[in-house]
Scaffold this active site. Structure first.
Site, mmCIF file in Angstrom:
data_model
loop_
_atom_site.group_PDB
_atom_site.id
_atom_site.type_symbol
_atom_site.label_atom_id
_atom_site.label_comp_id
_atom_site.label_asym_id
_atom_site.label_seq_id
_atom_site.Cartn_x
_atom_site.Cartn_y
_atom_site.Cartn_z
ATOM 1 N N LEU A 6 36.113 28.035 42.358
ATOM 2 C CA LEU A 6 36.369 28.781 43.723
ATOM 3 C C LEU A 6 36.433 30.481 43.359
ATOM 4 C CD1 LEU A 6 36.930 29.254 46.706
ATOM 5 C CD2 LEU A 6 39.328 28.788 46.245
ATOM 6 N N GLY A 9 35.927 36.079 47.575
ATOM 7 C CA GLY A 9 34.929 37.372 47.941
ATOM 8 C C GLY A 9 33.559 37.192 47.233
ATOM 9 N N SER A 11 30.416 36.771 48.299
ATOM 10 C CA SER A 11 29.258 37.051 49.157
ATOM 11 C C SER A 11 28.457 38.410 48.621
ATOM 12 C CB SER A 11 29.702 37.456 50.657
ATOM 13 O OG SER A 11 30.377 38.634 50.811
ATOM 14 N N ILE A 14 30.714 41.909 42.553
ATOM 15 C CA ILE A 14 31.276 41.283 41.268
ATOM 16 C C ILE A 14 31.204 39.783 41.509
ATOM 17 C CG2 ILE A 14 33.220 40.994 39.737
ATOM 18 C CD1 ILE A 14 33.486 44.043 39.765
ATOM 19 N N TYR A 142 45.441 52.044 45.394
ATOM 20 C CA TYR A 142 44.410 50.926 44.863
ATOM 21 C C TYR A 142 44.910 50.714 43.551
ATOM 22 C CZ TYR A 142 40.123 48.615 43.072
ATOM 23 O OH TYR A 142 39.622 47.722 42.482
#
Length: 267
Positions: A6, A9, A11, A14, A142
């Site tokens: 699995l 993200g 789509s 990375i 971030y």
């Protein structure tokens, strides 16, 4: 039986590179997207999942378990970019970034671990960032979100070792992806003392991404890790200088390293 992977993200960027590489190597791959209908020609299974929504996560995991009876590998890749002066970044934007980049992976791990514990086997790889090893100017939120995930992974690794579930971090540097398109930029307030430094740093960030290497390098590293019987804790993927910057932070006096960063960012 094929190993079931699995990739959150999956789509684009990375995550897509990882999914394609592993599928080509014989794994059964499921990627996730908040809107999988937007990718009707995805070459691998793409399921609906929003890492900020626990119901969405449970439904996605259940869908895979019903189809495959197991999840052998979880790769937490879903994330968002965010920039801005620490003082002027709206707290709601900070919460959103942490919700996706830190709490999101923890939610997915909590949903997947019971299935791995039942089988006493599993691999979990969290995609962090080289930026998570240092407080970078105008990317502090971030950096903090990815740094938090690095540390949480260390704790998970210790707690789950006796269950034969292996945790690792993979910290990429700058790669040529579309992350800039979805990045949140805190607006510059009128008369801001940070305007010049922020503007200069944004240009540097975009230049680094545009000049970045192909994200397939991260996918290759993931595949190597999955072949290791006893995977390590921290892996870095990027240019020599990006990886070496972490070494320098350990070796140099704090203020010397800080001066080096200030010079690099023109501050």
């Amino acid at each position: 039986m094929k190993k079931v992977v699995l990739v959150t993200g999956g789509s684009s960027g990375i995550g897509k590179s990882i999914a394609l590489q592993l599928q080509g190597s014989g794994y059964k791959v499921y990627g996730t997207s908040r809107n999988p209908q937007n990718y009707p020609e995805s070459p691998f299974d793409l399921i609906a999942m929003d890492v900020q929504d626990e119901d969405s996560i449970r439904q996605g995991i259940s869908q895979i378990i019903q189809a495959e009876s197991k999840i052998d590998v979880l790769i937490n890749n879903a994330g968002v970019g965010i920039t801005g002066p620490m003082e002027e970044t709206p707290i709601d934007a900070v919460k959103n970034a942490m919700d996706t980049n830190f709490y999101g992976p923890l939610r997915v791990i909590q949903a997947v671990l019971p299935h791995m514990r039942e089988r006493r086997e599993g691999r979990i790889i969290n995609i962090t960032s080289i930026a998570g090893y240092m407080g970078l100017p105008y990317r502090g939120v971030y950096s903090a979100s990815k740094g938090a995930l690095e540390i949480a992974t260390e704790a998970y690794r210790l707690e789950c070792a006796h269950l034969n579930i292996h945790f690792s971090n993979v910290a990429p540097g700058d790669f040529a992806t579309n992350i800039a398109a979805g990045r949140f930029h805190a607006p510059v307030t009128e008369g801001s003392d940070y305007a010049a430094g922020y503007s200069h740093t944004l240009k540097l960030i975009d230049d680094h991404v545009d000049d970045g290497n192909d994200p397939i390098e991260v996918a290759y590293k993931i595949e190597e890790i999955l072949k290791e019987q006893s995977p390590g804790i921290h892996y870095k993927v990027g240019s020599f200088m990006q990886k070496f910057s972490i070494v320098l932070k350990k070796l140099l006096p704090e203020k010397t390293y800080e001066r080096m960063l200030k010079k690099h960012y023109g501050l």
